[in-house]
Design a protein around this motif. Structure first.
Motif, short mmCIF file in Angstrom:
data_model
loop_
_atom_site.label_atom_id
_atom_site.label_comp_id
_atom_site.label_asym_id
_atom_site.label_seq_id
_atom_site.Cartn_x
_atom_site.Cartn_y
_atom_site.Cartn_z
N GLU A 1 -7.68 6.20 3.31
CA GLU A 1 -6.49 6.09 3.92
C GLU A 1 -5.68 6.51 2.95
N ALA B 1 -1.80 6.93 3.87
CA ALA B 1 -0.63 6.75 4.77
C ALA B 1 0.48 7.58 4.50
N CYS C 1 2.74 4.05 -0.62
CA CYS C 1 2.20 2.85 -0.02
C CYS C 1 1.02 2.45 -0.95
N THR D 1 -2.31 2.51 0.58
CA THR D 1 -3.67 2.48 1.30
C THR D 1 -4.74 3.22 0.73
N CYS D 2 -4.23 3.94 -0.57
CA CYS D 2 -5.31 4.69 -1.32
C CYS D 2 -5.81 3.71 -2.63
N SER E 1 -6.83 -3.12 3.32
CA SER E 1 -5.62 -2.32 3.05
C SER E 1 -4.61 -3.19 3.57
N ASN F 1 -2.42 -1.63 5.28
CA ASN F 1 -1.95 -0.79 6.37
C ASN F 1 -2.03 -1.27 7.59
N LYS G 1 -4.00 2.16 11.20
CA LYS G 1 -4.90 3.20 10.59
C LYS G 1 -4.29 4.60 11.06
#
Length: 112
Positions: free
Chosen positions: A39, A41, A48, A50-51, A104, A106, A109
């Motif tokens: 991810e 985002a 964010c 997400t990674c 995550s 998030n 998704k």
């Protein structure tokens, strides 16, 4: 080219995988270029978490963490001392081993 060993993750690479990427590439870019759909985002703009990845080996070879990344990492699920945002962690010439956290933050998704 440095090798990124990605430890098994049930969704992104169940068996684990080794990929290579040129020095100067972010861990996130290297994963995406090798069909590991982590991810991201915010489209890799450090907005964010997400990674989020945990660098199990080779942490010191990556570029230094800046203040913006540190602020974002404070929001990451499963934060560890070797945590980095994949979009901000730039490969040097040394191989690295990374783990993608199980969760995550998030809420929705993204499909990229």
């Amino acid at each position: 080219m440095p090798v990124i060993k990605i430890l098994p993750h049930p969704e992104y690479c169940p068996q684990g995988v080794e990929i290579s990427a040129p020095a100067g590439t972010s861990i996130c870019e290297a994963m995406l270029d090798n069909h590991i759909h982590i991810e991201h985002a915010c489209e890799m703009s450090c907005a964010c978490t997400t990674c989020h990845v945990i660098v199990r080996e080779g942490f010191a070879s990556l570029n230094e963490v800046d203040e913006n990344e540190e602020d974002m990492l404070d929001r990451a699920w499963g934060l560890e001392p070797q945590s980095r945002l994949g979009c901000q962690a730039i490969l040097a010439r040394q191989d690295v081993v990374v783990e993608i956290p199980k969760y995550s933050v998030n809420h929705a998704k993204e499909t990229h």
